[in-house]
Design a protein around this motif. Structure first.
Motif, PDB file in Angstrom:
ATOM      1  N   TYR A  25       0.836  -1.199   0.000  1.00 58.22           N
ATOM      2  CA  TYR A  25       0.000   0.000   0.000  1.00 58.22           C
ATOM      3  C   TYR A  25       0.872   1.250   0.000  1.00 58.22           C
ATOM      4  O   TYR A  25       0.633   2.193  -0.751  1.00 58.22           O
ATOM      5  CB  TYR A  25      -0.922  -0.008   1.219  1.00 58.22           C
ATOM      6  N   LYS A  29       1.253  -0.050  -4.707  1.00 57.73           N
ATOM      7  CA  LYS A  29       0.921  -1.251  -5.469  1.00 57.73           C
ATOM      8  C   LYS A  29      -0.499  -1.680  -5.115  1.00 57.73           C
ATOM      9  O   LYS A  29      -1.026  -1.291  -4.076  1.00 57.73           O
ATOM     10  CB  LYS A  29       1.900  -2.379  -5.143  1.00 57.73           C
ATOM     11  N   PRO A  30      -1.131  -2.520  -5.947  1.00 56.65           N
ATOM     12  CA  PRO A  30      -2.485  -2.999  -5.630  1.00 56.65           C
ATOM     13  C   PRO A  30      -2.511  -3.756  -4.294  1.00 56.65           C
ATOM     14  O   PRO A  30      -1.607  -4.540  -4.001  1.00 56.65           O
ATOM     15  CB  PRO A  30      -2.814  -3.944  -6.787  1.00 56.65           C
ATOM     16  N   THR A  31      -3.547  -3.518  -3.518  1.00 59.53           N
ATOM     17  CA  THR A  31      -3.703  -4.171  -2.210  1.00 59.53           C
ATOM     18  C   THR A  31      -5.158  -4.616  -2.046  1.00 59.53           C
ATOM     19  O   THR A  31      -5.955  -3.925  -1.413  1.00 59.53           O
ATOM     20  CB  THR A  31      -3.308  -3.211  -1.079  1.00 59.53           C
ATOM     21  N   PRO A  32      -5.503  -5.763  -2.599  1.00 57.13           N
ATOM     22  CA  PRO A  32      -6.901  -6.212  -2.562  1.00 57.13           C
ATOM     23  C   PRO A  32      -7.497  -6.302  -1.158  1.00 57.13           C
ATOM     24  O   PRO A  32      -8.669  -5.990  -0.965  1.00 57.13           O
ATOM     25  CB  PRO A  32      -6.860  -7.598  -3.203  1.00 57.13           C
ATOM     26  N   GLU A  35      -9.165  -3.139   0.449  1.00 61.91           N
ATOM     27  CA  GLU A  35     -10.380  -2.573  -0.135  1.00 61.91           C
ATOM     28  C   GLU A  35     -11.605  -2.737   0.756  1.00 61.91           C
ATOM     29  O   GLU A  35     -12.589  -2.032   0.594  1.00 61.91           O
ATOM     30  CB  GLU A  35     -10.634  -3.204  -1.505  1.00 61.91           C
TER      31      GLU A  35
END
Length: 73
Positions: A25, A29-32, A35
């Motif tokens: 985070y 970068k993406p951090t599913p 969410e």
């Protein structure tokens, strides 16, 4: 915790994954998992009894990596 209860991850795997997500985070970068919740809490007022895995220095390093890699601030 949901992954532990459902058997998707061991305690150590879940802790390591959480640390990776948090650092990612900061790296932008993406951090599913950031969410939203993966379950409906039974008691929303319960405190988190866990201990911290990432130091302020770890978080700052992850932030610097994100800024260097993506040029984001």
């Amino acid at each position: 915790m949901h992954d532990i209860v459902t058997g998707a991850r061991s305690v150590d795997e879940a802790r390591d994954y959480y640390a990776k997500e948090f650092a990612d985070y900061r790296r932008k970068k993406p951090t599913p998992y950031m969410e939203g919740l993966r379950f409906v809490p039974a008691d929303a007022s319960a405190a988190d009894p866990d201990t911290r895995l990432l130091s302020d220095e770890d978080l700052e390093e992850a932030k610097r990596e994100g800024e260097q890699t993506h040029g984001w601030r």
